[in-house]
Design a protein around this motif. Structure first.
Motif, short mmCIF file in Angstrom:
data_model
loop_
_atom_site.label_atom_id
_atom_site.label_comp_id
_atom_site.label_asym_id
_atom_site.label_seq_id
_atom_site.Cartn_x
_atom_site.Cartn_y
_atom_site.Cartn_z
N UNK A 84 0.78 -1.23 0.00
CA UNK A 84 0.00 0.00 0.00
C UNK A 84 0.81 1.28 0.00
N UNK A 85 2.12 1.20 -0.06
CA UNK A 85 2.96 2.42 -0.04
C UNK A 85 2.99 3.10 -1.41
N UNK A 86 2.90 2.33 -2.47
CA UNK A 86 2.79 2.90 -3.82
C UNK A 86 1.50 2.37 -4.40
N UNK A 87 0.55 3.25 -4.61
CA UNK A 87 -0.76 2.82 -5.07
C UNK A 87 -0.94 2.99 -6.57
N UNK A 88 -0.08 3.78 -7.18
CA UNK A 88 -0.25 4.05 -8.61
C UNK A 88 1.10 4.27 -9.26
N UNK A 89 1.39 3.48 -10.29
CA UNK A 89 2.62 3.67 -11.06
C UNK A 89 2.28 4.10 -12.49
N UNK A 90 1.10 3.68 -12.96
CA UNK A 90 0.59 4.14 -14.25
C UNK A 90 -0.50 5.15 -13.93
#
Length: 171
Positions: A84-90
């Motif tokens: 849950x630390x990075x929710x969006x990369x695109x």
């Protein structure tokens, strides 16, 4: 930069590192995940897939990049791998039609300081960004013996986690 090593030696060394790092310190959690997402029906050489699965534990998946759900599927994988630390990369619901493949590495680290910060020494302060912006933030403080170096360009301190296998180096 690998000297006389052949690709097999290099790949095996990376695999050994991926096997070793998560188990170095029982006081930390480290997970490293790799994935390859390719445009459905895009020809991928089988040896490329096998190499990445064997040496980098990569999850390899063909995906319909034209589908509006494709970015969400990849983002959910990253969200899960980073807890849950990075929710969006695109960042959009659209993948450029010229994009054929995503190679994504996700790293999650959670550690306890070898020398914990006392919450009573945390205070509101101002951080000045490299752009000169003044940002309100919480500043931690402690005194102790740490690896430290300085010269006319920078100061650096090394703050170890857990058993000392990992540390944060701040410049």
């Amino acid at each position: 930069g690998f000297g006389d090593w052949d690709p097999e030696q290099i790949n095996q060394t990376y695999k050994n590192i991926l096997d070793l790092l998560p188990n170095l310190d029982p006081h930390t959690v480290l997970s490293i995940a790799n994935s390859i997402w390719y445009r459905e029906h895009f020809p991928i050489h089988p040896s490329f897939i096998q190499l990445n699965q064997t040496f980098f534990y990569a999850s390899v998946k063909g995906l319909d990049f034209n589908s509006p759900q494709a970015p969400q599927i990849i983002n959910q994988w990253v969200n899960t791998q980073t807890r849950g630390k990075i929710t969006e990369i695109i960042e959009s619901n659209f993948i450029d039609p010229t994009t054929m493949l995503f190679l994504i590495n996700a790293v999650y680290f959670k550690g306890t300081w070898m020398s914990p910060f006392d919450p009573k020494n945390t205070r509101e302060d101002v951080f000045v960004s490299s752009e000169g912006d003044f940002l309100s933030c919480q500043m931690m403080n402690q005194e102790g013996e740490f690896f430290y170096d300085e010269n006319e360009i920078f100061q650096a301190v090394d703050l170890p986690y857990g058993n000392g296998a990992f540390s944060m180096t701040i410049f």
